[in-house]
Design a protein around this motif. Structure first.
Motif, PDB file in Angstrom:
ATOM      1  N   UNK B  57       4.456  27.782  84.018  1.00 21.39           N
ATOM      2  CA  UNK B  57       5.535  26.947  84.558  1.00 21.39           C
ATOM      3  C   UNK B  57       6.651  26.801  83.531  1.00 21.39           C
ATOM      4  N   UNK B  58       6.407  26.071  82.450  1.00 20.15           N
ATOM      5  CA  UNK B  58       7.313  25.986  81.301  1.00 20.15           C
ATOM      6  C   UNK B  58       6.425  25.695  80.099  1.00 20.15           C
ATOM      7  N   UNK B  64       0.691  18.371  79.019  1.00 24.50           N
ATOM      8  CA  UNK B  64       0.882  16.923  78.969  1.00 24.50           C
ATOM      9  C   UNK B  64      -0.033  16.186  79.955  1.00 24.50           C
ATOM     10  N   UNK B  65      -0.651  16.929  80.878  1.00 30.04           N
ATOM     11  CA  UNK B  65      -1.575  16.308  81.821  1.00 30.04           C
ATOM     12  C   UNK B  65      -3.018  16.317  81.329  1.00 30.04           C
ATOM     13  N   UNK B  94       8.002  17.498  76.887  1.00 31.43           N
ATOM     14  CA  UNK B  94       7.575  17.431  78.288  1.00 31.43           C
ATOM     15  C   UNK B  94       6.886  16.103  78.587  1.00 31.43           C
ATOM     16  N   UNK B 100      14.998  15.605  75.170  1.00 33.21           N
ATOM     17  CA  UNK B 100      15.470  16.987  75.161  1.00 33.21           C
ATOM     18  C   UNK B 100      14.432  17.961  75.658  1.00 33.21           C
ATOM     19  N   UNK B 101      14.711  19.259  75.423  1.00 33.89           N
ATOM     20  CA  UNK B 101      13.838  20.324  75.894  1.00 33.89           C
ATOM     21  C   UNK B 101      14.041  21.551  75.020  1.00 33.89           C
TER      22      UNK B 101
END
Lengths: 85, 234
Positions: B57-58, B64-65, B94, B100-101
């Motif tokens: 996905x990214x 993070x889950x 995330x 930011x990213x």
């Protein structure tokens, strides 16, 4: 509940450099497609989900985008279609 | 100091972090599996580099889950330190621990090389052992390291002295050529508002031994240990 097929477009936000898009645009130019002025490379997701109606399916898909499928810092999304699966 | 190193499926700098912490810093370290629910009393949490969940996905989006991230977020909310390196930085962004990213490198190539960083702030618990403006050599190894954020966020980061490291040339100048991924403002590392979460794309844990090219990452680990000791004695 009805099963819906939801199609989602996610693309890099305008104004944020998309090097993949630039590379693809360059390749198209070198093939002779000189009229191409901009390319951006995103993602296309299709998901099947159960919902009481199409509007609910659409709204739920939007929440999925906000929470996971799209990055709120760098990407925009739109729900392209919602159809009975 | 006890260090908890989180292992996600796809982490690959966890052993490097362990080696740096145990063999060079001389502290205690434990590996924490992503499905764990307990930090085992770790004072410092390291989110290591790698390709958690295959970057699906990214980069960082799925990690993070993981169950352990709930504990990591709670640890950060208590004001305890988190060092987020490379993929760890992506995960921290995330997870909302940092603003930011990180996007695909502008030249679309994976970069793996020694880079020069300038220390922009020593008023953090991660950088007190450096001096301001010091140029250090730390390796980078990433494909998605282009830091980006909206204009307001960048202005806040700059205004509040939260940009800790910037990509520079050997002389310490911020140049386009010295920026390995086209990060905004040559940003290589930032801290959160509270100053207890540091995210950086370069790998300080791979720069703790001059025999391997550089020991410039070691003061970062010592800075964290100093800060924790000060806290205990306070």
């Amino acid at each position: 509940m009805t099963r819906y097929r939801v199609a989602i477009h996610i693309e890099p936000r305008r104004g944020i450099l998309d090097p993949q898009g630039k590379a693809v645009a360059g390749a198209l130019h070198s093939l002779g497609f000189g009229d191409v002025v901009d390319v951006r490379v995103g993602r296309y997701l299709v998901l099947d989900t159960d919902a009481p109606d199409a509007d609910t399916a659409r709204a739920t898909a939007a929440r999925m985008c906000e929470q996971l499928l799209a990055n709120p810092v760098t990407e925009d999304f739109h729900i392209a279609t919602v159809e009975p699966a | 100091m006890k260090v908890g190193i989180i292992r996600f499926p796809g982490s690959n700098c966890d052993e490097d972090a362990y080696h740096a912490v145990v063999d060079h810093l001389g502290a205690q370290a434990v590996f924490l599996w992503h499905k764990d629910h307990d930090l085992q009393g770790a004072d410092l949490v390291i989110l290591p580099g790698g390709f958690s969940y295959g970057d699906y996905l990214r980069a960082g989006a799925i990690a993070r889950f993981s169950p352990i991230m709930r504990e990591v977020v709670a640890h950060a909310e208590r004001g305890a330190p988190v060092l987020a390196i490379c993929n760890g930085f992506q995960i921290a962004c995330e997870a909302g621990l940092l603003p930011g990213a990180l996007l695909r490198n502008a030249q679309l190539r994976f970069v793996c090389e020694q880079v020069h960083l300038r220390v922009e702030s020593i008023a953090t618990r991660f950088s007190a052992r450096y001096h301001i403006g010091q140029v250090i050599r730390i390796p980078v190894a990433h494909g998605d390291g282009r830091y980006t954020a909206d204009g307001d966020t960048i202005a806040r980061l700059e205004g509040e002295g939260r940009v800790v490291f910037r990509y520079v040339d050997a002389a310490g100048h911020v140049t386009h050529e010295a920026n390995p991924n086209a990060s905004l403002r040559n940003i290589a590392g930032i801290v959160n508002e509270r100053g207890n979460v540091l995210g950086m794309m370069p790998h300080p844990e791979r720069a703790t031994d001059v025999r391997l090219g550089s020991a410039d990452g070691l003061p970062l680990l010592h800075s964290i240990a100093d800060a924790l000791l000060t806290e205990v004695n306070a």
